[in-house]
Design an enzyme around this catalytic site. Structure first.
Site, PDB file in Angstrom:
ATOM      1  CG  HIS A 272     104.673 -30.331-114.435  1.00  0.00           C
ATOM      2  ND1 HIS A 272     104.449 -29.097-113.865  1.00  0.00           N
ATOM      3  CD2 HIS A 272     103.906 -30.353-115.562  1.00  0.00           C
ATOM      4  CE1 HIS A 272     103.591 -28.412-114.603  1.00  0.00           C
ATOM      5  NE2 HIS A 272     103.263 -29.151-115.638  1.00  0.00           N
TER       6      HIS A 272
ATOM      7  CG  ASP B 290     104.657 -25.559-111.635  1.00  0.00           C
ATOM      8  OD1 ASP B 290     104.972 -25.588-110.445  1.00  0.00           O
ATOM      9  OD2 ASP B 290     104.974 -26.455-112.437  1.00  0.00           O
TER      10      ASP B 290
ATOM     11  CG  HIS C  39     108.525 -25.357-108.506  1.00  0.00           C
ATOM     12  ND1 HIS C  39     107.427 -26.016-107.985  1.00  0.00           N
ATOM     13  CD2 HIS C  39     109.387 -25.186-107.481  1.00  0.00           C
ATOM     14  CE1 HIS C  39     107.621 -26.237-106.694  1.00  0.00           C
ATOM     15  NE2 HIS C  39     108.804 -25.749-106.361  1.00  0.00           N
TER      16      HIS C  39
ATOM     17  CG  ASP D 268     108.235 -27.356-113.729  1.00  0.00           C
ATOM     18  OD1 ASP D 268     108.921 -27.374-112.693  1.00  0.00           O
ATOM     19  OD2 ASP D 268     107.047 -27.702-113.772  1.00  0.00           O
TER      20      ASP D 268
ATOM     21  CG  HIS E 123     109.783 -32.910-111.034  1.00  0.00           C
ATOM     22  ND1 HIS E 123     108.927 -32.778-109.958  1.00  0.00           N
ATOM     23  CD2 HIS E 123     111.010 -32.560-110.577  1.00  0.00           C
ATOM     24  CE1 HIS E 123     109.605 -32.353-108.901  1.00  0.00           C
ATOM     25  NE2 HIS E 123     110.866 -32.226-109.251  1.00  0.00           N
TER      26      HIS E 123
ATOM     27  CG  ASP F 180     102.991 -28.698-110.159  1.00  0.00           C
ATOM     28  OD1 ASP F 180     102.521 -28.992-109.048  1.00  0.00           O
ATOM     29  OD2 ASP F 180     104.157 -28.985-110.501  1.00  0.00           O
TER      30      ASP F 180
ATOM     31  CG  ASP G 226     103.996 -27.190-107.110  1.00  0.00           C
ATOM     32  OD1 ASP G 226     103.661 -26.296-107.895  1.00  0.00           O
ATOM     33  OD2 ASP G 226     105.037 -27.864-107.267  1.00  0.00           O
TER      34      ASP G 226
ATOM     35  CD  GLU H 297     105.091 -32.960-109.635  1.00  0.00           C
ATOM     36  OE1 GLU H 297     105.197 -33.664-108.602  1.00  0.00           O
ATOM     37  OE2 GLU H 297     105.990 -32.879-110.496  1.00  0.00           O
TER      38      GLU H 297
END
Length: 302
Positions: free
Chosen positions: A103, A126, A128, A130, A143, A229, A231, A274
């Site tokens: 990312h 996402d 996360h 980030d 990332h 992303d 994930d 990702e």
């Protein structure tokens, strides 16, 4: 995704895995292409230009200079190449579609968009946030820092002649699908005024309401970018990611999210990051990524 007006899509690959600790995500762009990306976009009526992958360094041949922001100089060089391609294609009227890699490529995408339009908004999908900085990151993996960098919060090490900072207006950032943050990130999210829609909020009020509120928050002058992303999805649907977190978006929730973005015609650029084929099952995650891109670019059932 302005599908009725902008019929050119420019694919920009970035086989970058310097921003995180698990190998394999550098093969993400190839896996997504192999899953039939260009054919899918062509079937939707788009003219596709694939720029291949920008040049990037590899960890084995790269000296680690700063454990607080691992491989940052080399990541910036890759992001500068991404930014140049994004500027070129944005000025040509195309939809930039950036394929990661990890990312950290988002700094190049957002930097290129800001070079053309000035600071804009981003919908960050996402697990996360980030939004770590070299001072807050437990790992030093870049990332986990691109949103902080684009907001101008990560320090002078992320500055470049290739982009302005801030590249993103903090009042026009919305995170969707968040379910894992570090202590420093929680503080920065509050201080920056970023709008956060956690998975718990999605559970309570539903994807449609979340997406509509997020788009209202991000919309405005300049650019509207979507950063996906993989994930963000539950590992059941996207097993091939480097940092999976249980309890994510379902397959249908992810499609509805991107279908609503397409219907709004607000977004003008997209990135998908990702995808890690080494951790995947029969290229499932890359195939899902292609389907989600199609939804973001206006695929309909009838």
């Amino acid at each position: 995704m302005e599908g009725s007006r902008k019929r050119d899509v420019a694919i920009i690959g970035a086989a970058l895995d310097l921003g995180q600790g698990r190998r394999g995500v550098d093969m993400g762009p190839s896996a997504i292409r192999y899953a039939g990306l260009e054919e899918r976009l062509t079937s939707l009526g788009y003219q596709v230009r694939d720029h291949g992958n920008v040049e990037t360094a590899v960890p084995e041949a790269t000296a680690l200079r700063d454990v607080r922001a691992r491989f940052l100089p080399e990541i910036k060089e890759t992001c500068e190449r991404i930014a140049a391609k994004v500027v070129e294609e944005t000025n040509a009227g195309a939809i930039p579609l950036v394929l990661g890699g990890d990312h950290s490529v988002a700094l190049g995408t957002l930097g290129g968009l800001a070079s053309v339009h000035g600071a804009g908004g981003v919908l960050w999908i996402d697990a996360h946030a980030d939004i770590n900085t070299p001072d807050t990151s437990p790992s030093g993996n870049v990332h986990g820092m691109p949103l902080a960098a684009a907001l101008g919060l990560a320090g002078a090490g992320f500055e470049s002649d290739s982009w302005p900072l801030s590249a993103v207006d903090p009042r026009r950032v919305a995170l969707i699908g968040l379910r894992q943050t570090d202590d420093g990130e929680r503080r920065l999210l509050r201080e920056a005024g970023v709008r956060v829609f956690t998975m718990s909020e999605i559970d309570r009020i539903g994807v449609e309401r979340v997406v509509r509120e997020a788009m209202d928050h991000v919309a405005g002058p300049g650019f509207f970018h979507v950063s996906l992303d993989m994930d963000a999805l539950d590992p059941e649907y996207a097993p091939g990611v480097g940092t999976p977190v249980r309890g994510g978006l379902t397959y249908r929730e992810a499609h509805l999210l991107l279908e609503l973005i397409a219907e709004s015609e607000l977004a003008g650029s997209l990135e998908v990051v990702e995808v890690n084929p080494i951790l995947d099952r029969e290229n499932t995650t890359a195939l899902t990524a292609v389907e989600l891109v199609a939804s973001a670019l206006g695929k309909t059932i009838v």
